[in-house]
Motif scaffolding. Structure first.
Motif, PDB file in Angstrom:
ATOM      1  N   LYS A   1       1.613   4.308  11.022  1.00 31.98           N
ATOM      2  CA  LYS A   1       1.910   5.721  11.257  1.00 31.98           C
ATOM      3  C   LYS A   1       2.158   6.476   9.950  1.00 31.98           C
ATOM      4  CE  LYS A   1       6.011   6.692  12.771  1.00 31.98           C
ATOM      5  NZ  LYS A   1       7.214   6.786  13.641  1.00 31.98           N
ATOM      6  N   VAL A   2       2.954   5.866   9.043  1.00 34.55           N
ATOM      7  CA  VAL A   2       3.386   6.627   7.863  1.00 34.55           C
ATOM      8  C   VAL A   2       2.393   6.582   6.708  1.00 34.55           C
ATOM      9  CG1 VAL A   2       5.818   6.391   8.441  1.00 34.55           C
ATOM     10  CG2 VAL A   2       4.775   4.734   6.879  1.00 34.55           C
ATOM     11  N   ILE A   3       1.611   5.496   6.572  1.00 43.82           N
ATOM     12  CA  ILE A   3       0.707   5.402   5.420  1.00 43.82           C
ATOM     13  C   ILE A   3      -0.314   6.540   5.411  1.00 43.82           C
ATOM     14  CG2 ILE A   3      -1.187   4.029   4.425  1.00 43.82           C
ATOM     15  CD1 ILE A   3       0.552   1.542   4.959  1.00 43.82           C
ATOM     16  N   PRO A   4      -1.010   6.858   6.533  1.00 41.87           N
ATOM     17  CA  PRO A   4      -1.928   8.003   6.497  1.00 41.87           C
ATOM     18  C   PRO A   4      -1.212   9.318   6.175  1.00 41.87           C
ATOM     19  CG  PRO A   4      -2.351   6.637   8.419  1.00 41.87           C
ATOM     20  CD  PRO A   4      -1.070   6.154   7.827  1.00 41.87           C
ATOM     21  N   MET A   5       0.004   9.486   6.673  1.00 40.37           N
ATOM     22  CA  MET A   5       0.756  10.712   6.391  1.00 40.37           C
ATOM     23  C   MET A   5       1.064  10.820   4.904  1.00 40.37           C
ATOM     24  SD  MET A   5       3.425  10.554   9.606  1.00 40.37           S
ATOM     25  CE  MET A   5       4.564  11.647   8.783  1.00 40.37           C
ATOM     26  N   MET A   6       1.527   9.713   4.303  1.00 41.44           N
ATOM     27  CA  MET A   6       1.860   9.723   2.879  1.00 41.44           C
ATOM     28  C   MET A   6       0.612   9.908   2.022  1.00 41.44           C
ATOM     29  SD  MET A   6       5.126   9.530   2.660  1.00 41.44           S
ATOM     30  CE  MET A   6       5.110  10.532   4.154  1.00 41.44           C
ATOM     31  N   ALA A   7      -0.502   9.285   2.428  1.00 45.20           N
ATOM     32  CA  ALA A   7      -1.750   9.427   1.679  1.00 45.20           C
ATOM     33  C   ALA A   7      -2.213  10.880   1.707  1.00 45.20           C
ATOM     34  CB  ALA A   7      -2.821   8.511   2.268  1.00 45.20           C
ATOM     35  N   GLU A   8      -2.087  11.541   2.852  1.00 46.52           N
ATOM     36  CA  GLU A   8      -2.479  12.949   2.956  1.00 46.52           C
ATOM     37  C   GLU A   8      -1.572  13.828   2.103  1.00 46.52           C
ATOM     38  OE1 GLU A   8      -4.422  16.347   3.646  1.00 46.52           O
ATOM     39  OE2 GLU A   8      -5.109  14.304   4.079  1.00 46.52           O
ATOM     40  N   MET A   9      -0.287  13.519   2.062  1.00 43.54           N
ATOM     41  CA  MET A   9       0.640  14.279   1.221  1.00 43.54           C
ATOM     42  C   MET A   9       0.274  14.151  -0.250  1.00 43.54           C
ATOM     43  SD  MET A   9       4.348  13.651   3.033  1.00 43.54           S
ATOM     44  CE  MET A   9       5.226  14.506   1.732  1.00 43.54           C
ATOM     45  N   GLU A  10      -0.137  12.951  -0.661  1.00 39.64           N
ATOM     46  CA  GLU A  10      -0.552  12.758  -2.044  1.00 39.64           C
ATOM     47  C   GLU A  10      -1.812  13.559  -2.351  1.00 39.64           C
ATOM     48  OE1 GLU A  10       0.889  11.072  -4.758  1.00 39.64           O
ATOM     49  OE2 GLU A  10       2.541  11.337  -3.341  1.00 39.64           O
TER      50      GLU A  10
ATOM     51  N   GLU B   1       0.839  -1.204   0.000  1.00 38.52           N
ATOM     52  CA  GLU B   1       0.000   0.000   0.000  1.00 38.52           C
ATOM     53  C   GLU B   1       0.872   1.253   0.000  1.00 38.52           C
ATOM     54  OE1 GLU B   1      -3.550   2.127   2.661  1.00 38.52           O
ATOM     55  OE2 GLU B   1      -2.792   0.132   3.204  1.00 38.52           O
ATOM     56  N   LEU B   2       1.925   1.244   0.818  1.00 39.64           N
ATOM     57  CA  LEU B   2       2.848   2.379   0.862  1.00 39.64           C
ATOM     58  C   LEU B   2       3.512   2.590  -0.493  1.00 39.64           C
ATOM     59  CD1 LEU B   2       4.388   4.542   2.526  1.00 39.64           C
ATOM     60  CD2 LEU B   2       6.065   2.760   3.069  1.00 39.64           C
ATOM     61  N   HIS B   3       3.965   1.516  -1.106  1.00 40.71           N
ATOM     62  CA  HIS B   3       4.609   1.624  -2.421  1.00 40.71           C
ATOM     63  C   HIS B   3       3.641   2.163  -3.463  1.00 40.71           C
ATOM     64  CE1 HIS B   3       8.049  -1.454  -1.533  1.00 40.71           C
ATOM     65  NE2 HIS B   3       8.001  -0.447  -0.687  1.00 40.71           N
ATOM     66  N   SER B   4       2.383   1.745  -3.390  1.00 43.33           N
ATOM     67  CA  SER B   4       1.373   2.223  -4.326  1.00 43.33           C
ATOM     68  C   SER B   4       1.168   3.736  -4.178  1.00 43.33           C
ATOM     69  CB  SER B   4       0.055   1.481  -4.102  1.00 43.33           C
ATOM     70  OG  SER B   4      -0.958   1.991  -4.941  1.00 43.33           O
ATOM     71  N   ILE B   5       1.083   4.193  -2.936  1.00 46.35           N
ATOM     72  CA  ILE B   5       0.915   5.632  -2.696  1.00 46.35           C
ATOM     73  C   ILE B   5       2.106   6.412  -3.252  1.00 46.35           C
ATOM     74  CG2 ILE B   5       0.833   7.416  -0.884  1.00 46.35           C
ATOM     75  CD1 ILE B   5      -0.655   5.309   0.859  1.00 46.35           C
ATOM     76  N   LEU B   6       3.301   5.886  -3.036  1.00 49.39           N
ATOM     77  CA  LEU B   6       4.519   6.574  -3.466  1.00 49.39           C
ATOM     78  C   LEU B   6       4.854   6.312  -4.934  1.00 49.39           C
ATOM     79  CD1 LEU B   6       6.787   5.846  -0.347  1.00 49.39           C
ATOM     80  CD2 LEU B   6       5.511   7.932  -0.857  1.00 49.39           C
ATOM     81  N   GLN B   7       4.064   5.451  -5.588  1.00 49.91           N
ATOM     82  CA  GLN B   7       4.300   5.069  -6.982  1.00 49.91           C
ATOM     83  C   GLN B   7       5.697   4.462  -7.145  1.00 49.91           C
ATOM     84  OE1 GLN B   7       3.181   8.167  -9.761  1.00 49.91           O
ATOM     85  NE2 GLN B   7       1.436   8.794  -8.519  1.00 49.91           N
ATOM     86  N   VAL B   8       6.029   3.592  -6.194  1.00 54.62           N
ATOM     87  CA  VAL B   8       7.288   2.843  -6.223  1.00 54.62           C
ATOM     88  C   VAL B   8       6.978   1.418  -6.659  1.00 54.62           C
ATOM     89  CG1 VAL B   8       9.137   1.880  -4.795  1.00 54.62           C
ATOM     90  CG2 VAL B   8       8.376   4.240  -4.425  1.00 54.62           C
ATOM     91  N   HIS B   9       7.762   0.898  -7.584  1.00 53.30           N
ATOM     92  CA  HIS B   9       7.518  -0.452  -8.090  1.00 53.30           C
ATOM     93  C   HIS B   9       8.707  -1.336  -7.709  1.00 53.30           C
ATOM     94  CE1 HIS B   9       4.146   1.213 -10.305  1.00 53.30           C
ATOM     95  NE2 HIS B   9       4.962   2.150 -10.780  1.00 53.30           N
TER      96      HIS B   9
END
Length: 211
Positions: free
Chosen positions: A182-191, A126-134
């Motif tokens: 902790k980080v997934i909601p933060m990254m999702a909000e940044m996106e 999920e984190l990689h998907s948000i960050l568009q990391v493959h």
């Protein structure tokens, strides 16, 4: 068990089972690695955090010298073996350029919880998907360990080191799970914020409905 090992302090955390590719260029480490290759010995990589050699590190084995340069520099492929604890640093060794340490090897429980493992793997994807990391894992999901997953979870160096000296697999997976929560909601909000910024200045087809 305790023994003496040559050490190669690095500003990075190596984990058991992990492949670590190193370019060896300093004279002391050229000597260290050349001796380990010739004699089939392992060496230790204690983590360096905030310019301090830390208490824990990982024993590694040189699997392959990928390239040997004319000046003695090397590209080597190493593999993490086991976690050690430094009992005493030996800064000067007769006729050697490198340092060493007296170390012990804490017991390490690798028994996993499959449900917890699945949660961590899902969180990392999920984190990689948000960050568009493959990034693909090199093992089937069922064979992955916390050590395989740690460098994919976006941990800081100090967090990677903190996980290194947890000696139960369930503890390490819980650590990764808490980090991801902790980080997934933060990254999702940044996106979402990035998308809102992109909209600024564009013509938008907006409606207030039937108000």
């Amino acid at each position: 068990m305790t023994n003496f090992i040559p050490i190669f302090p690095l500003g990075a955390v190596a984990y058991p089972g992990e492949q670590l590719n190193l370019h060896i260029f300093e004279p002391r480490f050229k000597q260290l690695v050349a001796e380990c290759v010739a004699e089939g010995k392992l060496f230790g990589i204690p983590a360096v955090v905030d310019k301090n050699i830390m208490e824990y590190g990982t024993l590694v084995k040189v699997e392959k010298v990928e390239k040997l340069y004319d000046n003695g520099e090397m590209d080597v492929i190493t593999r993490g073996d086991s976690v050690f604890r430094v009992l005493e640093l030996i800064h000067q060794i007769p006729e050697k350029l490198y340092s060493g340490a007296i170390v012990s090897y804490p017991a390490n429980n690798m028994t996993a919880n499959n449900k917890l493992l699945d949660e961590v793997i899902h969180g990392i994807r999920e984190l990689h998907s948000i960050l568009q990391v493959h990034k693909a894992f090199k093992k089937p999901d069922s064979e992955l360990t916390s050590y395989d997953l740690a460098h994919h979870a976006g941990l800081s160096l100090s967090e990677e080191y903190e996980m290194l000296h947890l000696f139960y697999e369930v503890q390490r997976l819980e650590y990764l799970k808490r980090h991801l929560h902790k980080v997934i909601p933060m990254m999702a909000e940044m996106e979402r914020l990035k998308e809102r910024v992109k909209l600024n200045g564009h013509f938008r087809n907006l409606s207030a409905g039937d108000l």
